[in-house]
Design a protein around this motif. Structure first.
Motif, PDB file in Angstrom:
ATOM      1  N   ASP A  34      71.842  41.152  35.235  1.00  0.00           N
ATOM      2  CA  ASP A  34      71.327  42.346  35.909  1.00  0.00           C
ATOM      3  C   ASP A  34      69.845  42.201  36.232  1.00  0.00           C
ATOM      4  O   ASP A  34      69.391  42.596  37.312  1.00  0.00           O
ATOM      5  N   ILE A  35      69.085  41.625  35.311  1.00  0.00           N
ATOM      6  CA  ILE A  35      67.656  41.409  35.538  1.00  0.00           C
ATOM      7  C   ILE A  35      67.449  40.475  36.724  1.00  0.00           C
ATOM      8  O   ILE A  35      66.586  40.724  37.571  1.00  0.00           O
ATOM      9  N   SER A  36      68.244  39.421  36.812  1.00  0.00           N
ATOM     10  CA  SER A  36      68.072  38.472  37.919  1.00  0.00           C
ATOM     11  C   SER A  36      68.333  39.148  39.264  1.00  0.00           C
ATOM     12  O   SER A  36      67.638  38.876  40.250  1.00  0.00           O
ATOM     13  N   LYS A  37      69.309  40.046  39.312  1.00  0.00           N
ATOM     14  CA  LYS A  37      69.573  40.783  40.553  1.00  0.00           C
ATOM     15  C   LYS A  37      68.401  41.697  40.910  1.00  0.00           C
ATOM     16  O   LYS A  37      67.994  41.774  42.073  1.00  0.00           O
ATOM     17  N   LEU A  38      67.858  42.370  39.899  1.00  0.00           N
ATOM     18  CA  LEU A  38      66.726  43.259  40.145  1.00  0.00           C
ATOM     19  C   LEU A  38      65.477  42.482  40.547  1.00  0.00           C
ATOM     20  O   LEU A  38      64.666  42.972  41.346  1.00  0.00           O
ATOM     21  N   ILE A  39      65.305  41.299  40.001  1.00  0.00           N
ATOM     22  CA  ILE A  39      64.154  40.472  40.366  1.00  0.00           C
ATOM     23  C   ILE A  39      64.217  40.112  41.847  1.00  0.00           C
ATOM     24  O   ILE A  39      63.204  40.164  42.556  1.00  0.00           O
ATOM     25  N   LYS A  40      65.397  39.773  42.332  1.00  0.00           N
ATOM     26  CA  LYS A  40      65.545  39.471  43.761  1.00  0.00           C
ATOM     27  C   LYS A  40      65.198  40.693  44.607  1.00  0.00           C
ATOM     28  O   LYS A  40      64.531  40.577  45.642  1.00  0.00           O
ATOM     29  N   GLU A  41      65.650  41.857  44.161  1.00  0.00           N
ATOM     30  CA  GLU A  41      65.347  43.097  44.869  1.00  0.00           C
ATOM     31  C   GLU A  41      63.844  43.357  44.875  1.00  0.00           C
ATOM     32  O   GLU A  41      63.265  43.718  45.900  1.00  0.00           O
ATOM     33  N   ARG A  42      63.195  43.166  43.729  1.00  0.00           N
ATOM     34  CA  ARG A  42      61.744  43.396  43.621  1.00  0.00           C
ATOM     35  C   ARG A  42      60.968  42.414  44.487  1.00  0.00           C
ATOM     36  O   ARG A  42      59.970  42.790  45.118  1.00  0.00           O
ATOM     37  N   ARG A  43      61.425  41.170  44.531  1.00  0.00           N
ATOM     38  CA  ARG A  43      60.759  40.184  45.385  1.00  0.00           C
ATOM     39  C   ARG A  43      60.795  40.635  46.842  1.00  0.00           C
ATOM     40  O   ARG A  43      59.810  40.503  47.570  1.00  0.00           O
ATOM     41  N   GLN A  44      61.937  41.180  47.264  1.00  0.00           N
ATOM     42  CA  GLN A  44      62.065  41.668  48.636  1.00  0.00           C
ATOM     43  C   GLN A  44      61.127  42.843  48.886  1.00  0.00           C
ATOM     44  O   GLN A  44      60.485  42.934  49.932  1.00  0.00           O
ATOM     45  N   GLU A  45      61.036  43.761  47.920  1.00  0.00           N
ATOM     46  CA  GLU A  45      60.125  44.898  48.054  1.00  0.00           C
ATOM     47  C   GLU A  45      58.681  44.434  48.207  1.00  0.00           C
ATOM     48  O   GLU A  45      57.931  44.956  49.047  1.00  0.00           O
ATOM     49  N   MET A  90      54.157  52.884  40.051  1.00  0.00           N
ATOM     50  CA  MET A  90      55.038  51.817  39.635  1.00  0.00           C
ATOM     51  C   MET A  90      56.392  52.022  40.322  1.00  0.00           C
ATOM     52  O   MET A  90      56.898  53.121  40.383  1.00  0.00           O
ATOM     53  N   SER A  91      56.959  50.942  40.817  1.00  0.00           N
ATOM     54  CA  SER A  91      58.240  51.065  41.503  1.00  0.00           C
ATOM     55  C   SER A  91      59.376  51.282  40.505  1.00  0.00           C
ATOM     56  O   SER A  91      59.300  50.876  39.346  1.00  0.00           O
ATOM     57  N   THR A  92      60.414  51.911  40.987  1.00  0.00           N
ATOM     58  CA  THR A  92      61.552  52.150  40.102  1.00  0.00           C
ATOM     59  C   THR A  92      62.255  50.845  39.756  1.00  0.00           C
ATOM     60  O   THR A  92      62.806  50.712  38.671  1.00  0.00           O
ATOM     61  N   THR A  93      62.227  49.874  40.669  1.00  0.00           N
ATOM     62  CA  THR A  93      62.829  48.573  40.382  1.00  0.00           C
ATOM     63  C   THR A  93      62.107  47.914  39.221  1.00  0.00           C
ATOM     64  O   THR A  93      62.740  47.374  38.309  1.00  0.00           O
ATOM     65  N   LYS A  94      60.789  47.969  39.231  1.00  0.00           N
ATOM     66  CA  LYS A  94      60.022  47.375  38.142  1.00  0.00           C
ATOM     67  C   LYS A  94      60.327  48.080  36.817  1.00  0.00           C
ATOM     68  O   LYS A  94      60.471  47.434  35.778  1.00  0.00           O
ATOM     69  N   GLN A  95      60.460  49.391  36.865  1.00  0.00           N
ATOM     70  CA  GLN A  95      60.794  50.139  35.653  1.00  0.00           C
ATOM     71  C   GLN A  95      62.167  49.733  35.116  1.00  0.00           C
ATOM     72  O   GLN A  95      62.342  49.579  33.911  1.00  0.00           O
ATOM     73  N   LYS A  96      63.119  49.551  36.013  1.00  0.00           N
ATOM     74  CA  LYS A  96      64.455  49.114  35.599  1.00  0.00           C
ATOM     75  C   LYS A  96      64.403  47.734  34.964  1.00  0.00           C
ATOM     76  O   LYS A  96      65.068  47.472  33.963  1.00  0.00           O
ATOM     77  N   ILE A  97      63.605  46.842  35.562  1.00  0.00           N
ATOM     78  CA  ILE A  97      63.451  45.493  35.005  1.00  0.00           C
ATOM     79  C   ILE A  97      62.868  45.582  33.599  1.00  0.00           C
ATOM     80  O   ILE A  97      63.356  44.925  32.676  1.00  0.00           O
ATOM     81  N   ASP A  98      61.829  46.382  33.442  1.00  0.00           N
ATOM     82  CA  ASP A  98      61.195  46.546  32.128  1.00  0.00           C
ATOM     83  C   ASP A  98      62.183  47.081  31.095  1.00  0.00           C
ATOM     84  O   ASP A  98      62.251  46.574  29.967  1.00  0.00           O
ATOM     85  N   GLN A  99      62.964  48.090  31.478  1.00  0.00           N
ATOM     86  CA  GLN A  99      63.930  48.681  30.552  1.00  0.00           C
ATOM     87  C   GLN A  99      65.006  47.667  30.158  1.00  0.00           C
ATOM     88  O   GLN A  99      65.347  47.539  28.974  1.00  0.00           O
ATOM     89  N   LEU A 100      65.530  46.960  31.151  1.00  0.00           N
ATOM     90  CA  LEU A 100      66.565  45.970  30.856  1.00  0.00           C
ATOM     91  C   LEU A 100      66.017  44.833  29.998  1.00  0.00           C
ATOM     92  O   LEU A 100      66.707  44.332  29.105  1.00  0.00           O
ATOM     93  N   PHE A 101      64.783  44.427  30.274  1.00  0.00           N
ATOM     94  CA  PHE A 101      64.207  43.334  29.497  1.00  0.00           C
ATOM     95  C   PHE A 101      64.003  43.749  28.044  1.00  0.00           C
ATOM     96  O   PHE A 101      64.266  42.960  27.129  1.00  0.00           O
TER      97      PHE A 101
END
Length: 64
Positions: free
Chosen positions: A39-50, A1-12
């Motif tokens: 913050d979630i919206s910023k991470l979502i953009k990052e995850r989309r790029q990944e 699992m990517s760290t970005t996804k984990q951050k999204i999950d935690q923030l959500f």
């Protein structure tokens, strides 16, 4: 699992808790919930790029 996804999950999860508090009348929780959504919206953009980078990598490997 990517760290970005984990951050999204935690923030959500934090957002859901603060959203519930806000709905029960806690205005400060509403402010936190809004910040978490930003913050979630910023991470979502990052995850989309990944994800796109991974797709491009797989496509390049298939062409070889």
């Amino acid at each position: 699992m990517s760290t970005t996804k984990q951050k999204i999950d935690q923030l959500f999860n934090a957002y859901k808790a603060d959203e519930e508090k806000f709905l029960n009348g806690n205005d400060r929780a509403g402010k936190r919930a809004r910040a978490q959504l930003l913050d979630i919206s910023k991470l979502i953009k990052e995850r989309r790029q990944e994800i796109q980078e991974e797709r491009n990598k797989r496509a390049a490997e298939k062409k070889k």
